[in-house]
Design a protein around this motif. Structure first.
Motif, PDB file in Angstrom:
ATOM      1  N   UNK A 170       4.293 -18.854  35.725  1.00 46.01           N
ATOM      2  CA  UNK A 170       3.535 -17.605  35.657  1.00 46.01           C
ATOM      3  C   UNK A 170       4.268 -16.580  34.796  1.00 46.01           C
ATOM      4  N   UNK A 171       5.593 -16.491  34.949  1.00 44.95           N
ATOM      5  CA  UNK A 171       6.366 -15.576  34.116  1.00 44.95           C
ATOM      6  C   UNK A 171       6.282 -15.969  32.647  1.00 44.95           C
ATOM      7  N   UNK A 172       6.293 -17.272  32.379  1.00 53.33           N
ATOM      8  CA  UNK A 172       6.188 -17.743  31.002  1.00 53.33           C
ATOM      9  C   UNK A 172       4.844 -17.356  30.383  1.00 53.33           C
ATOM     10  N   UNK A 173       3.757 -17.497  31.163  1.00 54.13           N
ATOM     11  CA  UNK A 173       2.441 -17.110  30.651  1.00 54.13           C
ATOM     12  C   UNK A 173       2.368 -15.619  30.375  1.00 54.13           C
ATOM     13  N   UNK A 177       1.730 -13.739  26.859  1.00 51.25           N
ATOM     14  CA  UNK A 177       0.574 -12.861  26.711  1.00 51.25           C
ATOM     15  C   UNK A 177       0.953 -11.464  26.239  1.00 51.25           C
ATOM     16  N   UNK A 178       2.189 -11.079  26.458  1.00 54.09           N
ATOM     17  CA  UNK A 178       2.628  -9.744  26.023  1.00 54.09           C
ATOM     18  C   UNK A 178       2.879  -9.762  24.524  1.00 54.09           C
ATOM     19  N   UNK A 299       4.695  -7.592  40.301  1.00 56.56           N
ATOM     20  CA  UNK A 299       4.630  -6.147  40.484  1.00 56.56           C
ATOM     21  C   UNK A 299       4.169  -5.376  39.253  1.00 56.56           C
ATOM     22  N   UNK A 300       3.804  -6.056  38.182  1.00 54.83           N
ATOM     23  CA  UNK A 300       3.424  -5.289  37.015  1.00 54.83           C
ATOM     24  C   UNK A 300       2.501  -6.098  36.116  1.00 54.83           C
ATOM     25  N   UNK A 301       1.777  -5.329  35.284  1.00 54.90           N
ATOM     26  CA  UNK A 301       0.941  -5.938  34.261  1.00 54.90           C
ATOM     27  C   UNK A 301       1.809  -6.212  33.051  1.00 54.90           C
ATOM     28  N   UNK A 302       1.327  -7.044  32.141  1.00 52.27           N
ATOM     29  CA  UNK A 302       2.112  -7.401  30.952  1.00 52.27           C
ATOM     30  C   UNK A 302       1.694  -6.591  29.736  1.00 52.27           C
ATOM     31  N   UNK A 303       0.650  -5.781  29.874  1.00 51.94           N
ATOM     32  CA  UNK A 303       0.220  -5.033  28.702  1.00 51.94           C
ATOM     33  C   UNK A 303       1.231  -3.959  28.359  1.00 51.94           C
ATOM     34  N   UNK A 304       1.469  -3.664  27.086  1.00 49.03           N
ATOM     35  CA  UNK A 304       2.448  -2.668  26.706  1.00 49.03           C
ATOM     36  C   UNK A 304       2.002  -1.274  27.062  1.00 49.03           C
TER      37      UNK A 304
END
Length: 304
Positions: A170-173, A177-178, A299-304
């Motif tokens: 999941x962290x890799x995805x 995606x970021x 705990x967070x979204x990956x969007x900048x």
């Protein structure tokens, strides 16, 4: 929101108190035992006459505390060079340990870890790190039997991560995606530092927990350095005694006088203390990295 972030900001003075001052203070009895006592020297006197006894005592105490704090800084820097970087070179980064432990089964863990160690040692020449590695290797000579035992017996407990492989995926995805990171978690990719920096800047609650692990690991890293140097000193006094010299330090335990067996017992105790401190440093380093990975995934979204 900025006020809230300032409120939950980790108390960075804790690192100074625990690691720098605590490490410097812990070194004091070793200085007395292995330097001042054999050379029959007295401890340094930081008394500065101020005209009044209260002021003289206050200045002397503050000077002593400041010297201990500076020594703690020196120990932290030296331990980062000779403990942390040596471990990273031989055993791999903590992020690598987490990836290997999460990806492999318990039965295959030792095989994969040994393969990682062989791989890192084979890259010393290509990384142009021969001189630095040789110097650090020589510094660790008293602990070589410990490392051989760890390698041969598979004592890689610090590699046992709490993170399941699904969380690593999941962290890799999320990393991929970021658009600011765009990196997959692999054995040879530099994925951890962008993830860590991302969490530090966007998840203050997780940073507070990470900071606690950082403080504890920093203290044990300094203790590892102190015990390793003490092993050098103990080995020197044992060799000096073996070639016909006097036993220059008082017995650590008992009052029956010096003997070579007593020296071996003390060296063994120091070795055990060094092993415990080293494993504790690695464990809390691993927990620091695990906290960052969990925060990034849950705990967070990956969007900048």
């Amino acid at each position: 929101m900025e006020r809230l972030r300032g409120f939950v900001k980790p108390p960075f003075a804790n690192y100074d108190v625990v690691v720098y001052f605590g490490g410097g203070l812990f070194l004091v009895p070793f200085i007395y035992r292995y330097i001042l006592e054999p050379l029959e020297m007295r401890p340094p006197n930081f008394s500065v006459p101020m005209g009044q006894e209260f002021l003289t005592s206050a200045v002397s105490t503050l000077t002593t505390l400041f010297v201990v704090y500076v020594i703690g800084h020196m120990l932290a820097y030296i331990s980062s060079q000779f403990i942390e970087k040596f471990v990273d070179r031989v055993f791999g980064k903590v992020s690598t340990a987490i990836f290997v432990s999460a990806k492999t089964s318990a039965s295959m863990r030792d095989t994969f870890i040994r393969a990682v160690i062989y791989d890192r040692l084979s890259k010393i020449r290509s990384d142009k790190a021969i001189s630095a590695t040789v110097i650090r290797f020589l510094f660790h000579v008293p602990a070589l039997p410990i490392y051989l035992a760890i390698f041969s017996l598979g004592m890689f407990g610090y590699y046992d991560t709490r993170i399941p492989h699904s969380t690593i995926q999941a962290a890799s995805r999320k990393l991929r995606a970021n658009p600011n990171i765009n990196e997959l978690i692999r054995l040879r990719t530099k994925w951890y530092k962008p993830l860590e920096y991302y969490v530090i800047n966007r998840c203050p609650d997780a940073v507070h927990r990470m900071y606690n692990y950082l403080v504890i690991s920093g203290l044990f890293r300094t203790l590892s350095l102190i015990f390793l140097v003490a092993m050098w000193a103990q080995a020197y006094f044992m060799l000096y005694y073996a070639v016909g010299g006097d036993w220059l330090v008082k017995p650590l335990m008992g009052t029956t006088g010096a003997s070579y067996l007593m020296g071996l017992v003390e060296f063994s105790l120091l070795s055990c203390a060094y092993t415990f401190s080293l494993f504790s440093y690695l464990k809390f380093q691993r927990r620091y990295a695990e906290e960052a990975i969990f925060a990034f995934v849950f705990e967070m979204d990956v969007l900048p």
